[in-house]
Design a protein around this motif. Sequence first.
Motif, mmCIF file in Angstrom:
data_model
loop_
_atom_site.group_PDB
_atom_site.id
_atom_site.type_symbol
_atom_site.label_atom_id
_atom_site.label_comp_id
_atom_site.label_asym_id
_atom_site.label_seq_id
_atom_site.Cartn_x
_atom_site.Cartn_y
_atom_site.Cartn_z
ATOM 1 N N PRO A 1 0.820 -1.226 0.000
ATOM 2 C CA PRO A 1 0.000 0.000 0.000
ATOM 3 C C PRO A 1 0.847 1.267 0.000
ATOM 4 O O PRO A 1 0.364 2.333 -0.383
ATOM 5 N N GLN B 1 -1.760 -9.268 -3.689
ATOM 6 C CA GLN B 1 -2.442 -8.107 -3.118
ATOM 7 C C GLN B 1 -2.724 -8.380 -1.642
ATOM 8 O O GLN B 1 -3.432 -9.338 -1.299
ATOM 9 N N VAL C 1 -4.243 -7.956 2.238
ATOM 10 C CA VAL C 1 -5.593 -7.703 2.756
ATOM 11 C C VAL C 1 -5.700 -6.234 3.152
ATOM 12 O O VAL C 1 -4.791 -5.662 3.760
ATOM 13 N N GLY C 2 -6.825 -5.621 2.795
ATOM 14 C CA GLY C 2 -7.096 -4.247 3.186
ATOM 15 C C GLY C 2 -6.489 -3.200 2.275
ATOM 16 O O GLY C 2 -6.690 -1.999 2.493
ATOM 17 N N ALA C 3 -5.745 -3.597 1.242
ATOM 18 C CA ALA C 3 -5.117 -2.631 0.331
ATOM 19 C C ALA C 3 -6.107 -2.196 -0.743
ATOM 20 O O ALA C 3 -7.068 -2.916 -1.062
ATOM 21 N N ASP C 4 -5.884 -1.015 -1.281
ATOM 22 C CA ASP C 4 -6.716 -0.492 -2.370
ATOM 23 C C ASP C 4 -6.559 -1.401 -3.585
ATOM 24 O O ASP C 4 -5.437 -1.634 -4.053
ATOM 25 N N PRO D 1 -7.746 -9.052 -2.463
ATOM 26 C CA PRO D 1 -6.644 -9.701 -1.745
ATOM 27 C C PRO D 1 -6.378 -11.106 -2.280
ATOM 28 O O PRO D 1 -7.288 -11.833 -2.675
#
Length: 627
Positions: free
Chosen positions: A28, A84, A86-89, A144
């Motif tokens: 991120p 990707q 978890v929680g990333a754009d 994710p």
Amino acid sequence: MLRGLCRFLLILLVGAWLPAGAAVPLSPALARVDLRGQLEWLQDDAGRWRPDEVAARTDWRALPGEPSFGFTRAAIWLKVTLHQPVGADPDWRLVFNNALLEDVRLYERQASGHWRETRAGQAVPRALWPMQTRSPTFRLSLPPGQHTLMVRLTTRPSLSTTVSLWRPEAYRLEVAQEALGTGALMGVYTLVILFQFAFWLISRESVGFWCALYALCSMVAVLVSAGHPQAAFGWSASLSLVVLGLSLGFSLVAVARFAASLLELPRHAPRWAAWHLRVTTAIGASAAILAAWVDYRLVMPVLQASTLLWLLTINGVAIWLAFRRFRPAYLFLLTLGVYGVGVLVRFLRNLGVMDPGWLTDNIYQLTSVFHLLVLSSFVALRYGTLKRELAVAQAAHQEQRDFMALVSHEFRTPLAIINTSAQQLARNLQAPVERTLTRCANIQQAARRMSNLMDDYLSLDRLEGAERALQVQSFDLLEWFEDAAADWSPERVALEIDEVPERWTGDPKLLHIVVRNLLTNADRHSPPEQEITLQADVRDNGDLRVRVIDHGEGIADDELPQVFKKYFRGRSAQGKPGAGLGLYMVERIVRLHGGRIRALPTPGGGATFEFRLPPHPGGDEVSRVAG
């Protein structure tokens, strides 16, 4: 600052140390992920493989750098695995920074196991592009987990591109910065084109036209290579290659003729110049037509190799001219050497020898603009210099014509006197002695006048070359004054010589011309009964001051500043003999001796000429003589 440092370290970790084939983590904290060294590739020579077939293959190879395969007919497959967190754009942009790629197909595996295809590139209608950008760009929405992407690339131009992932905000900022840079670059090109075209219209110098055409071809090539007209006007792949081929081919024609004009090759090597122009025109024009309408992939490497060969050849010619002290060759070598580096890097990049990147993508544009700006400025300065030299040459030619007219006029009168007197003597051989003597005196006087005129003209010619003018020696000063006034009776010219040194250093023959011309001028403009005074003394600083004083017609106030100009004759001199050279030579000789002269009115009427000479000749011109 700490945040930027952390981002830089993350880029190093992700982009440099991660082995190809491993999942690339999408942190991120990163605004951009460079996929250099993270890709795997396959080459499909027939171009018929399907995504399922490609995904199942086990012969994928790691790509150590950027995709750079040169001019190839094969389809190139690329694969990358992304992770990707978890929680990333989830939003990313996959960017291929080569606007000339014709068919770019992105394959994303769906939950069903099928591959979703998204297409972009010059061969794809703009309406089908996922994003309306100048080069193929794809939207990615990555939840994710791990994601495998495959890309199929085919194109007729060089298959060489950078591949990177961008956050949407960072990508928009990058696009804005690119637009700003492109605008500045096009502004420079436009200024050069307009300036050189205007220069050509005004001066009709061919170098301006060829420079403007070369800059125009370069600008068009840069714009098409960057994809701007395709994005703005929806050009097809075929039209793009036609325009690009024509601009690159005729760019060689224009730059060859520009170089020939700048180096003045027709003057230095006329045969080679003619051969050089014929060959470059044939290669450039043929390559432009063949690349545009036959086979761009086949012709373009030949054109680029020919351009490199031409650069080597013309640099060799410039080196030869530099050894011959031709000054424009020095600047030409500097600027074309820089430009040659740009052409070489672009050529190696297109062949796949060098990886694409910011430097290899932009060095051609930067070096092209640099050498165009420098050479355009030089052309303008060179033209100004040549124009001034031409003006001087034209003035000298006009002065020569005026001089010949004066010589013709001044010699015609004494020649007419000699001719008339000789005819009278021949017709009447029994004439009284007094009349015969008078006619002989007329002939002698006319011959003396011609001799004096000839001395003036020869002295003038000698004075025009200052480096040969003075023949300095020591001479008897009093004897020199007496000799200078010997042509006039003591009643006409009175000598007033104060305490002066016994000897003086200078050019006695030229100084004799000074005094003789001043006395002749005073004699011509003074009544016969008026006395002319020749004074001489030494001032406190050691200067010799000489004055010639008459009480004749004098000089009008408005003519005083002009009396020492070449060919100037005042109102009182009209209708009297003289060429307007006497006082000019006087001032020139005095200045060569490091002295100064002035003309001023004589109290009670008349004119006084006063000059001063230092004890030893000095001044810049005399210093050159001594050297």
